[in-house]
Write an enzyme that holds these catalytic residues in place. Sequence first.
Site, short mmCIF file in Angstrom:
data_model
loop_
_atom_site.label_atom_id
_atom_site.label_comp_id
_atom_site.label_asym_id
_atom_site.label_seq_id
_atom_site.Cartn_x
_atom_site.Cartn_y
_atom_site.Cartn_z
CD GLN A 13 -3.07 -0.68 0.01
OE1 GLN A 13 -3.30 0.67 -0.36
NE2 GLN A 13 -3.70 -1.71 -0.62
NE ARG A 40 11.87 -2.57 8.52
CZ ARG A 40 11.41 -3.83 9.09
NH1 ARG A 40 11.45 -3.72 10.53
NH2 ARG A 40 10.82 -4.82 8.68
CG ASN A 73 5.83 -4.83 12.55
OD1 ASN A 73 5.59 -5.77 12.87
ND2 ASN A 73 6.74 -4.73 11.23
CD GLN A 74 -0.67 -0.18 11.25
OE1 GLN A 74 -1.62 0.29 12.15
NE2 GLN A 74 -0.81 -0.45 9.88
CG HIS A 113 -7.08 -3.08 8.43
ND1 HIS A 113 -8.39 -3.41 8.29
CD2 HIS A 113 -6.30 -4.15 9.03
CE1 HIS A 113 -8.60 -4.63 8.79
NE2 HIS A 113 -7.47 -5.14 9.30
N GLY A 156 -2.45 -3.21 -2.86
CA GLY A 156 -1.46 -1.84 -3.19
C GLY A 156 -1.10 -1.90 -4.48
CD GLU A 184 -11.96 -27.57 -14.98
OE1 GLU A 184 -11.57 -27.84 -15.82
OE2 GLU A 184 -12.92 -27.08 -14.68
CD GLU A 216 -11.63 -23.27 -17.12
OE1 GLU A 216 -12.94 -23.18 -17.53
OE2 GLU A 216 -11.14 -24.52 -16.96
N1 LIG Z 1 -1.68 -5.22 1.32
C1 LIG Z 1 -2.76 -4.42 0.85
O1 LIG Z 1 -3.01 -4.44 -0.46
C2 LIG Z 1 -3.66 -4.01 1.94
C3 LIG Z 1 -3.28 -3.41 3.03
N2 LIG Z 1 -4.03 -2.67 3.77
C4 LIG Z 1 -3.55 -2.34 5.17
O2 LIG Z 1 -2.32 -1.41 4.75
C5 LIG Z 1 -1.23 -1.37 5.77
C6 LIG Z 1 0.00 -1.98 5.35
O3 LIG Z 1 -0.16 -3.12 4.61
P1 LIG Z 1 0.84 -3.77 3.55
O4 LIG Z 1 1.04 -2.77 2.56
O5 LIG Z 1 0.40 -5.04 3.22
O6 LIG Z 1 2.23 -3.82 4.05
P2 LIG Z 1 3.47 -4.45 3.58
O7 LIG Z 1 3.76 -5.63 4.43
O8 LIG Z 1 3.32 -4.84 2.16
O9 LIG Z 1 4.53 -3.20 3.95
C7 LIG Z 1 4.92 -2.92 4.99
C8 LIG Z 1 6.04 -1.77 4.92
O10 LIG Z 1 6.40 -1.37 6.30
C9 LIG Z 1 7.80 -1.45 6.48
N3 LIG Z 1 8.02 -1.81 7.89
C10 LIG Z 1 7.71 -2.73 8.40
N4 LIG Z 1 8.00 -2.77 9.98
C11 LIG Z 1 8.75 -1.47 9.87
C12 LIG Z 1 9.28 -0.93 10.96
N5 LIG Z 1 9.35 -1.55 12.28
N6 LIG Z 1 9.77 0.36 10.59
C13 LIG Z 1 9.70 1.15 9.64
N7 LIG Z 1 9.08 0.43 8.56
C14 LIG Z 1 8.64 -0.93 8.78
C15 LIG Z 1 8.30 -2.51 5.62
O11 LIG Z 1 9.73 -2.23 5.23
P3 LIG Z 1 10.92 -3.33 5.02
O12 LIG Z 1 10.90 -3.62 3.55
O13 LIG Z 1 11.85 -2.64 5.75
O14 LIG Z 1 10.15 -4.49 5.89
C16 LIG Z 1 7.30 -2.29 4.25
O15 LIG Z 1 7.86 -1.11 3.55
C17 LIG Z 1 -1.74 -2.52 6.78
O16 LIG Z 1 -2.65 -1.85 7.63
C18 LIG Z 1 -2.88 -3.33 5.79
O17 LIG Z 1 -3.95 -4.04 6.66
C19 LIG Z 1 -5.53 -2.38 3.64
C20 LIG Z 1 -5.61 -2.76 2.42
C21 LIG Z 1 -5.19 -3.48 1.44
MG LIG Z 2 -7.10 -6.56 5.29
#
Ligand SMILES: NC(=O)C1=CN([C@@H]2O[C@H](COP(=O)(O)OP(=O)(O)OC[C@H]3O[C@@H](n4cnc5c(N)ncnc54)[C@H](OP(=O)(O)O)[C@@H]3O)[C@@H](O)[C@H]2O)C=CC1
Ligand SMILES: [Mg+2]
Length: 329
Positions: free
Chosen positions: A27, A47, A83-84, A106, A132, A225, A229
């Site tokens: 995202q 990071r 991690n949030q 989310h 994303g 199948e 598909e």
């Molecule tokens: N995936 C999707 O399409 C969807 C996601 N969401 C929501 O969006 C949010 C993000 O999800 P998503 O995009 O899947 O996440 P991803 O796992 O794809 O990406 C997470 C990002 O956060 C970074 N990160 C992880 N830990 C840390 C940290 N401790 N400090 C700094 N950066 C960090 C990662 O960097 P690094 O490369 O260094 O690990 C990476 O760039 C979530 O709330 C999810 O529920 C909502 C709708 C759809």
């Molecule tokens: Mg979800």
Amino acid sequence: MEKYYESDADLGDLAGKTIAVIGYGSQGRGQALNLKDSGLDVIIGIRPGKSREQAEKDGLSVFDVSEAARRADVIQILLPDENQAQVYKNEIMPYLSENKCLMFSHGFNIHYGQIIPPKDVDVVMVAPKGPGHMVRRTFEEGKGVPALIAIEQDYTGNAKKIALAYAKGIGGTRAVVLETSFREETETDLFGEQAVLCGGVTSLIKAGFETLVGAGYAPEMAYLEVLHEMKLIVDLIYEGGFTNMRDSISNTAQYGDITRGPRVVGKESYEAMDEILCEIQTGEFAKEWILENMVNRPVFNALTRSDEEHLIEEVGAEIRSMMPQFRKD
Ligand SMILES: NC(=O)C1=CN([C@@H]2O[C@H](COP(=O)(O)OP(=O)(O)OC[C@H]3O[C@@H](n4cnc5c(N)ncnc54)[C@H](OP(=O)(O)O)[C@@H]3O)[C@@H](O)[C@H]2O)C=CC1
Ligand SMILES: [Mg+2]
Ligand SMILES: CC[C@](O)(C(C)=O)C(=O)O
Ligand SMILES: [Mg+2]
């Protein structure tokens, strides 16, 4: 439900404001690049590592999370849900001064009380209803992925305008933006991904594949199948509902669909869906996922590995490598 389109949102509501996208994964990358192409002032908080390198390669202004949070007026948290809370506490909260806007895609951490923001900031959600990578690809095609907005706290009185402008910046209003609540988004999103979109679909495909292979049919036949598909059929449903799909398939298939389908997803599946929804509503699933992360994800890792080693993945990789449409070169 309230619905919003292009003319309901004004990018001007974000004029002069700096948006920090925290995280540059699925995202983070999709939303940040769309915001930049919409002419908004976007910076990335991330990071050191692969994502940071990618953000730099994409030509964005990149900072450590705390510095991005300090500089920003709008802080969009696009880190993994698990991690949030920790990153928020250590690197964002200290810079979350009065009138800033804290944003999510989310509602997990707000709804389940893992992040409790101060009262003097706006807390909103802009959540694209799609992966994303599709948020970016669709935007580049001149279209948009539908999005949800929700307002948890409106301290400044401008929270909704900010959310709508952001939704426009990522392309959401090109499709439609629906207004919901953090609770409704969180619970329906978790239910959808567990019972239908991800858990339901992969389990259905696996069950079909194992049934055919177990009965002696070639794994390649079973793969084409029940997996290959699947997309073609789902595309027809996506474009025009069940009726559109049934217009395209044979009458034989349609009769099998309407008489046999309910036997596969019968009473037991409805009961399982009720149970899964209940675990989400009571917070039981959230607690399980939070604790799983505290002990280094033993269940997550074991079950992921077991699926990665499944015959369907081996056969699928082989078949896709023969088809030009899947070749990356
Ligand atoms: N995936 C999707 O399409 C969807 C996601 N969401 C929501 O969006 C949010 C993000 O999800 P998503 O995009 O899947 O996440 P991803 O796992 O794809 O990406 C997470 C990002 O956060 C970074 N990160 C992880 N830990 C840390 C940290 N401790 N400090 C700094 N950066 C960090 C990662 O960097 P690094 O490369 O260094 O690990 C990476 O760039 C979530 O709330 C999810 O529920 C909502 C709708 C759809
Ligand atoms: Mg979800
Ligand atoms: C379906 C999975 C999802 O909810 C999404 C892409 O919308 C997610 O959390 O990634
Ligand atoms: Mg989702």
